[in-house]
Enzyme design. Sequence first.
Site, PDB file in Angstrom:
ATOM      1  N   THR A 115     -13.075   4.547   0.108  1.00 16.02           N
ATOM      2  CA  THR A 115     -13.948   3.383   0.228  1.00 16.02           C
ATOM      3  C   THR A 115     -13.122   2.286   0.892  1.00 16.02           C
ATOM      4  OG1 THR A 115     -13.288   2.480  -1.916  1.00 16.02           O
ATOM      5  CG2 THR A 115     -15.162   3.991  -1.914  1.00 16.02           C
ATOM      6  N   VAL A 161      -4.671   3.750  -4.843  1.00 17.02           N
ATOM      7  CA  VAL A 161      -4.732   2.354  -4.416  1.00 17.02           C
ATOM      8  C   VAL A 161      -4.555   2.290  -2.893  1.00 17.02           C
ATOM      9  CG1 VAL A 161      -3.614   0.098  -4.595  1.00 17.02           C
ATOM     10  CG2 VAL A 161      -3.847   1.552  -6.631  1.00 17.02           C
ATOM     11  N   LYS A 162      -5.501   1.603  -2.249  1.00 18.76           N
ATOM     12  CA  LYS A 162      -5.448   1.513  -0.786  1.00 18.76           C
ATOM     13  C   LYS A 162      -4.892   0.152  -0.390  1.00 18.76           C
ATOM     14  CE  LYS A 162      -8.667   3.077   2.777  1.00 18.76           C
ATOM     15  NZ  LYS A 162     -10.097   2.999   3.125  1.00 18.76           N
ATOM     16  N   LEU A 163      -3.879   0.174   0.469  1.00 15.27           N
ATOM     17  CA  LEU A 163      -3.218  -1.064   0.892  1.00 15.27           C
ATOM     18  C   LEU A 163      -3.085  -1.079   2.411  1.00 15.27           C
ATOM     19  CD1 LEU A 163      -0.392  -1.175  -1.782  1.00 15.27           C
ATOM     20  CD2 LEU A 163      -1.996  -3.033  -1.367  1.00 15.27           C
TER      21      LEU A 163
END
Length: 227
Positions: free
Chosen positions: A27, A82-84
């Site tokens: 997402t 976790v998207k960074l």
Amino acid sequence: MKLFIDTADIAEIERIAGWGVLAGVTTNPSLLAAVEGDEDTIYRRICELVDGPISAEVTEPDVKDMVSEGRRLSAIHPNIVVKLPTCAEGLTATSELAKDGIPVNMTLCFTGSQALLAAAAGARYVSPFVGRYDDIGNDGVEALRDVVESLFATEYDVQVITASVRSPVHVQEAAKMGADIATIPPKVFDQMLGHPLTDKGLEKFNADAAARAAKTKKTPAKSRKKG
Ligand code: E4P
């Protein structure tokens, strides 16, 4: 190559998960902005629907806040990744979260050198954006190849997620060059499946099965749906 779905639309995730092909979900803030509802509830529901890595993107800009938002997202479910973003703050936050064993997907990656930095910081996944590279008049598939080849001989435990996928060709090219994963919008899943010759062939088989059943006065099997 594993197939992920790139959407926050629960109905679409449920539909494509029903095909039995999904190994994960990605997402981003834009995809979440396109759907209604509380974000954490959406993430929890996605985790119920698909048993695999589920990327949830951090929106805080500073390292300290990125790390605490990352920890908060990670606590929602063991499958949350976790998207960074691939920037200096994102690298620092990635290395902090990686020390805690929290998996990170570094996004908005466009080159092999960015991917190497992401991997060195401890990212578990790196997401090169194919379509957005094409959009500015470059070759997104070649940019993806640059990332895949740059990481190939390294010691890093990192997987390449082919992102910003616009067509079945992007998916096939990613598979052929050995990318680990492609994250695919629902519309592209439909394009991958549909073929006029499949539809035409199925119509003929259904018609012939019905004609034979009529001849032998048997009840025909229910017509199968087009692909
Ligand atoms: C996935 O991780 C990305 O956020 C996504 O693929 C971006 O795709 P877009 O370029 O179509 O917005």
